[in-house]
Design a protein around this motif. Structure first.
Motif, PDB file in Angstrom:
ATOM      1  N   LYS A   1      -5.310   2.870  -3.324  1.00  0.00           N
ATOM      2  CA  LYS A   1      -6.423   2.166  -3.960  1.00  0.00           C
ATOM      3  C   LYS A   1      -6.677   0.826  -3.279  1.00  0.00           C
ATOM      4  CE  LYS A   1      -5.703   4.321  -8.476  1.00  0.00           C
ATOM      5  NZ  LYS A   1      -5.453   4.093  -9.923  1.00  0.00           N
ATOM      6  N   CYS A   2      -6.432   0.766  -1.970  1.00  0.00           N
ATOM      7  CA  CYS A   2      -6.618  -0.485  -1.235  1.00  0.00           C
ATOM      8  C   CYS A   2      -8.102  -0.861  -1.209  1.00  0.00           C
ATOM      9  CB  CYS A   2      -6.074  -0.358   0.184  1.00  0.00           C
ATOM     10  SG  CYS A   2      -7.086   0.659   1.287  1.00  0.00           S
ATOM     11  N   PRO A   3      -8.416  -2.145  -1.044  1.00  0.00           N
ATOM     12  CA  PRO A   3      -9.827  -2.571  -1.028  1.00  0.00           C
ATOM     13  C   PRO A   3     -10.580  -2.151   0.234  1.00  0.00           C
ATOM     14  CG  PRO A   3      -8.325  -4.414  -1.500  1.00  0.00           C
ATOM     15  CD  PRO A   3      -7.492  -3.278  -1.011  1.00  0.00           C
ATOM     16  N   TRP A   4      -9.878  -1.655   1.242  1.00  0.00           N
ATOM     17  CA  TRP A   4     -10.506  -1.338   2.522  1.00  0.00           C
ATOM     18  C   TRP A   4     -10.838   0.152   2.561  1.00  0.00           C
ATOM     19  CZ3 TRP A   4      -6.393  -4.587   1.739  1.00  0.00           C
ATOM     20  CH2 TRP A   4      -6.645  -5.948   1.987  1.00  0.00           C
TER      21      TRP A   4
ATOM     22  N   THR B   1      -1.003   5.474   8.420  1.00  0.00           N
ATOM     23  CA  THR B   1      -1.915   6.172   7.527  1.00  0.00           C
ATOM     24  C   THR B   1      -1.829   5.658   6.087  1.00  0.00           C
ATOM     25  OG1 THR B   1      -1.411   8.086   8.898  1.00  0.00           O
ATOM     26  CG2 THR B   1      -2.713   8.473   6.935  1.00  0.00           C
ATOM     27  N   HIS B   2      -2.991   5.330   5.526  1.00  0.00           N
ATOM     28  CA  HIS B   2      -3.037   4.808   4.153  1.00  0.00           C
ATOM     29  C   HIS B   2      -2.430   5.796   3.166  1.00  0.00           C
ATOM     30  CE1 HIS B   2      -6.594   1.815   4.805  1.00  0.00           C
ATOM     31  NE2 HIS B   2      -5.879   1.944   5.906  1.00  0.00           N
ATOM     32  N   SER B   3      -2.817   7.050   3.289  1.00  0.00           N
ATOM     33  CA  SER B   3      -2.441   8.038   2.284  1.00  0.00           C
ATOM     34  C   SER B   3      -0.973   8.427   2.363  1.00  0.00           C
ATOM     35  CB  SER B   3      -3.298   9.290   2.452  1.00  0.00           C
ATOM     36  OG  SER B   3      -3.087   9.857   3.733  1.00  0.00           O
ATOM     37  N   ALA B   4      -0.353   8.139   3.491  1.00  0.00           N
ATOM     38  CA  ALA B   4       1.029   8.591   3.689  1.00  0.00           C
ATOM     39  C   ALA B   4       2.066   7.560   3.283  1.00  0.00           C
ATOM     40  CB  ALA B   4       1.243   9.002   5.147  1.00  0.00           C
ATOM     41  N   PHE B   5       1.730   6.263   3.425  1.00  0.00           N
ATOM     42  CA  PHE B   5       2.756   5.233   3.254  1.00  0.00           C
ATOM     43  C   PHE B   5       2.254   4.071   2.400  1.00  0.00           C
ATOM     44  CE2 PHE B   5       3.384   7.148   7.494  1.00  0.00           C
ATOM     45  CZ  PHE B   5       4.590   7.796   7.253  1.00  0.00           C
ATOM     46  N   GLU B   6       3.216   3.482   1.695  1.00  0.00           N
ATOM     47  CA  GLU B   6       2.929   2.312   0.868  1.00  0.00           C
ATOM     48  C   GLU B   6       2.820   1.063   1.748  1.00  0.00           C
ATOM     49  OE1 GLU B   6       2.380   2.137  -2.299  1.00  0.00           O
ATOM     50  OE2 GLU B   6       3.176   3.954  -3.224  1.00  0.00           O
ATOM     51  N   ASP B   7       2.524  -0.046   1.117  1.00  0.00           N
ATOM     52  CA  ASP B   7       2.450  -1.359   1.740  1.00  0.00           C
ATOM     53  C   ASP B   7       3.716  -2.131   1.352  1.00  0.00           C
ATOM     54  OD1 ASP B   7       1.117  -3.321   3.195  1.00  0.00           O
ATOM     55  OD2 ASP B   7       0.084  -4.138   1.449  1.00  0.00           O
ATOM     56  N   PRO B   8       4.404  -2.814   2.284  1.00  0.00           N
ATOM     57  CA  PRO B   8       4.068  -3.039   3.686  1.00  0.00           C
ATOM     58  C   PRO B   8       4.762  -2.046   4.611  1.00  0.00           C
ATOM     59  CG  PRO B   8       5.894  -4.443   3.099  1.00  0.00           C
ATOM     60  CD  PRO B   8       5.562  -3.644   1.856  1.00  0.00           C
ATOM     61  N   VAL B   9       4.395  -2.130   5.902  1.00  0.00           N
ATOM     62  CA  VAL B   9       5.153  -1.484   6.968  1.00  0.00           C
ATOM     63  C   VAL B   9       5.977  -2.583   7.630  1.00  0.00           C
ATOM     64  CG1 VAL B   9       5.021  -0.284   9.184  1.00  0.00           C
ATOM     65  CG2 VAL B   9       3.454   0.332   7.335  1.00  0.00           C
ATOM     66  N   VAL B  10       7.269  -2.344   7.769  1.00  0.00           N
ATOM     67  CA  VAL B  10       8.188  -3.366   8.264  1.00  0.00           C
ATOM     68  C   VAL B  10       8.743  -2.930   9.612  1.00  0.00           C
ATOM     69  CG1 VAL B  10      10.300  -4.663   7.787  1.00  0.00           C
ATOM     70  CG2 VAL B  10       8.790  -3.971   5.900  1.00  0.00           C
ATOM     71  N   SER B  11       8.723  -3.845  10.585  1.00  0.00           N
ATOM     72  CA  SER B  11       9.215  -3.510  11.918  1.00  0.00           C
ATOM     73  C   SER B  11      10.151  -4.598  12.428  1.00  0.00           C
ATOM     74  CB  SER B  11       8.042  -3.328  12.893  1.00  0.00           C
ATOM     75  OG  SER B  11       8.502  -3.017  14.193  1.00  0.00           O
TER      76      SER B  11
ATOM     77  N   ARG C   1     -10.581   9.626  -2.498  1.00  0.00           N
ATOM     78  CA  ARG C   1     -11.257   8.756  -3.468  1.00  0.00           C
ATOM     79  C   ARG C   1     -12.413   9.463  -4.171  1.00  0.00           C
ATOM     80  NH1 ARG C   1     -10.383   2.683  -2.292  1.00  0.00           N
ATOM     81  NH2 ARG C   1      -8.620   2.742  -0.836  1.00  0.00           N
ATOM     82  N   GLU C   2     -12.195  10.733  -4.499  1.00  0.00           N
ATOM     83  CA  GLU C   2     -13.163  11.544  -5.230  1.00  0.00           C
ATOM     84  C   GLU C   2     -14.517  11.608  -4.506  1.00  0.00           C
ATOM     85  OE1 GLU C   2     -13.276  10.033  -9.191  1.00  0.00           O
ATOM     86  OE2 GLU C   2     -11.294  10.834  -9.701  1.00  0.00           O
ATOM     87  N   GLY C   3     -14.464  11.642  -3.203  1.00  0.00           N
ATOM     88  CA  GLY C   3     -15.672  11.820  -2.407  1.00  0.00           C
ATOM     89  C   GLY C   3     -16.502  10.574  -2.198  1.00  0.00           C
ATOM     90  N   GLU C   4     -16.012   9.418  -2.625  1.00  0.00           N
ATOM     91  CA  GLU C   4     -16.806   8.188  -2.527  1.00  0.00           C
ATOM     92  C   GLU C   4     -17.212   7.879  -1.083  1.00  0.00           C
ATOM     93  OE1 GLU C   4     -16.544   3.405  -3.609  1.00  0.00           O
ATOM     94  OE2 GLU C   4     -14.864   4.748  -4.066  1.00  0.00           O
ATOM     95  N   MET C   5     -16.313   8.135  -0.124  1.00  0.00           N
ATOM     96  CA  MET C   5     -16.611   7.845   1.274  1.00  0.00           C
ATOM     97  C   MET C   5     -16.857   9.128   2.065  1.00  0.00           C
ATOM     98  SD  MET C   5     -16.764   4.681   1.242  1.00  0.00           S
ATOM     99  CE  MET C   5     -17.158   4.567   2.974  1.00  0.00           C
TER     100      MET C   5
END
Length: 582
Positions: free
Chosen positions: A312-315, A223-233, A323-327
């Protein structure tokens, strides 16, 4: 394996004579199309085409090359030509008793060579990195011994899990409840990751997964809103193939081998736009070589950093942050115009040429409507696209309009009478048309008021007693030949479906109010973004749709003064309704 289009044959039966020769010829032609470098051999070789792994009892040393991308054949490399000849003699044209009754007989040929390179791993999502041998065998043993012996391992349906720092919540796909502190043995791994520059922030959510052979994990987004980048496995004890699926094109799949003791960095586009998961199966196909590899017990260690600021990712189309209702689903006319401009008008300008290449056939119900219009009548095509309904010389006076300039140019070059115009502000006189068609337009209008306005405009230009034919996508695609089968879902482990972290009710509300990229399965909500894929250019565009539930078209028509519903029918996942100006 090669499967013919014939009806089922009984188990134990065999193709003979000319029928077998025809099947062999067909399989050879298919092989030439897909792998022109593979040469058929009339003499016995150690390479056989079209075998399954249950043939291994006849040759324990054989190796298999499988094509997971829906090819109907495989290769096997036998230990020697003698065993290959023996296997072919016994099974060619035969439905083996171990097969289900629905299977077709084997069609087997010798080939001089097998493909040298894998064909599946032709690309990887941007941002994905796999680092081989990131830890040593001793480090692997230390970590796995610690995980196996931990008293708080929790069983899920398809795997066992263990959480540190914060417990992963599978209902909201977030992690905000503190749990057992991260142990020093994992902190040592984190120090190494930071020293090597693969992470900058200290992770505070750790999940260990224990997979029995054959078990996997559903395809999901972290989930974008829950975790930062990157996810490491970190993968331990066994190789495994992880599938990455493009969120905007479900047919675009990248199988990626995660070798034992490798580190996988899921970041950037691969993190935010692509889903990832592991299919439940006991064998994988190495995407680099197409060789079959058995799965063993596997342990993965996933490290995440909990997000504390908005994503604030580009995707943004794949992001669950508000995002303030943008999507969000539009609630006002201004919001609807903005959405339609970006995800309808702009998209069609970009895809106009490709749209024209792919849109030629007519809906049966629409063609019947046009055929029933008296010759010499005036017919408007609102949203005429590439002009496919305007071309026919059928005795009608036909004029089309479309907001897309590119499509208007294409239609005009075909000799159609067209103009560029907004369907909500038609440039036609009142009561000037005997009939109107509006095909696949209304579902691109983003609010009820604007959809009602389109119907009112059609009625305005119709003569009293004139009829209109309008088509929209149906939310129920179950009887459409284009519908894709919904995969089995484990609701308890449907990772990646969550929205903003926090309260469950807020998550559900937020999900219903947000636009969602359609994944090619059943529609889960009415307002969606549907991918348009141009394979040749490797481009994907997202079009806005409001898909209609059953009875919604009738409700809309009844709400407009002077609109008299004539008929509603369903054709290939579309509602086609006809109404009259009373």
């Amino acid at each position: 394996m090669y499967f013919s289009d014939e009806k089922e044959r009984p188990v134990g039966s065999r193709y003979e004579g000319s029928k077998l020769l025809r099947k062999i010829h067909k399989s050879h032609e298919q092989l030439k199309r897909h792998n022109p470098d593979v040469v058929i051999s009339e003499e016995p070789t150690q390479n056989l085409l079209n075998l399954r792994r249950f043939f291994r009892p006849l040759d324990p040393g054989c190796q298999f090359f499988v094509y997971p991308n829906k090819r109907s054949y495989s290769f096997i490399q036998c230990s020697d030509a003698y065993l290959a000849t023996k296997i072919r003699k016994e099974f060619n044209g035969f439905v083996h008793p171990k097969l289900k009754s629905s299977h077709q007989p084997f069609v087997i040929s010798f080939v001089k060579n097998v493909p040298e390179k894998g064909i599946a791993e032709t690309f990887r999502p941007d941002g994905l990195a796999v680092l081989d041998n990131y830890i040593s065998k001793d480090e692997e043993k230390t970590l796995t011994d610690f995980i196996f012996s931990h008293p708080k391992v929790k069983m899920l349906k398809h795997r066992a899990v263990l959480h540190f720092g914060h417990e992963f919540d599978y209902d909201t796909n977030s992690a905000f409840r503190e749990t057992e502190p991260i142990p020093e043995i994992i902190n040592d791994l984190v120090k190494k990751l930071k020293y090597d520059g693969y992470i900058s922030a200290w992770p505070d959510q750790i999940t260990a997964n224990i997979y029995e052979p054959g078990h996997g994990i559903p395809s999901h987004y972290d989930t974008h809103s829950a975790f930062e980048d990157p996810v490491v496995s970190l993968s331990m004890l066994s190789d495994v193939v992880m599938e990455f699926k493009d969120g905007a094109n479900s047919a675009r799949i990248a199988p990626v081998l995660l070798p034992r003791r490798s580190l996988c960095l899921i970041q950037g586009e691969s993190r935010y736009r692509w889903k990832h998961g592991i299919v439940n199966r006991k064998h994988d196909v190495d995407p680099r070589t197409n060789r079959v590899i058995p799965r063993q017990m596997r342990v993965s260690l996933t490290l995440r950093k909990i997000r504390t600021v908005p994503c604030k990712c580009p995707w943004k189309e794949f992001c669950d942050w508000d995002r303030e209702g943008e999507m969000g689903v539009p609630k006002s006319g201004n919001e609807a115009e903005r959405l339609e401009g970006s995800y309808v008008a702009d998209v069609y300008e970009n895809i106009a040429s490709h749209f024209d290449e792919t849109r030629h056939s007519s809906w049966k119900a629409v063609k019947k409507f046009i055929d029933d219009i008296p010759r010499g009548s005036v017919m408007y095509d609102v949203g005429c696209g590439n002009g496919k309904y305007l071309i026919a010389q059928d005795g009608l006076i036909k004029i089309g309009c479309d907001m897309c300039n590119g499509l208007c140019v294409i239609a005009a070059k075909k000799g159609c009478h067209v103009m560029r115009a907004d369907a909500l502000k038609l440039p036609f006189r009142e009561k000037s048309a005997d009939a109107v068609i509006c095909i696949a337009v209304l579902h691109h209008i983003a609010t009820l008021e604007r959809r009602r306005q389109l119907v009112e405009e059609i009625l305005r230009v119709l003569k009293p007693g004139g009829c209109a034919c309008v088509t929209v996508w149906s939310m129920d695609q179950s009887h459409s030949e284009y519908a894709k089968m919904r995969g089995n879902k484990d609701e308890n482990e449907a990772i990646g479906k969550g929205q903003n972290p926090g309260k469950t009710e807020d998550l559900k509300k937020n999900k219903a109010e947000r636009l969602k990229v359609h994944d090619g399965k059943d529609f889960e909500q009415q307002d969606v973004l549907v991918p348009w894929v141009i394979d040749q250019e490797n481009k994907t565009f997202l079009r806005y749709y409001h898909v209609f539930r059953e009875g919604e078209a009738e409700e809309l028509m009844h709400s407009v003064d002077g609109c008299q519903m004539v008929s509603v029918e369903k054709e290939q996942g579309n509602y086609i309704f006809v109404f009259r100006k009373s």
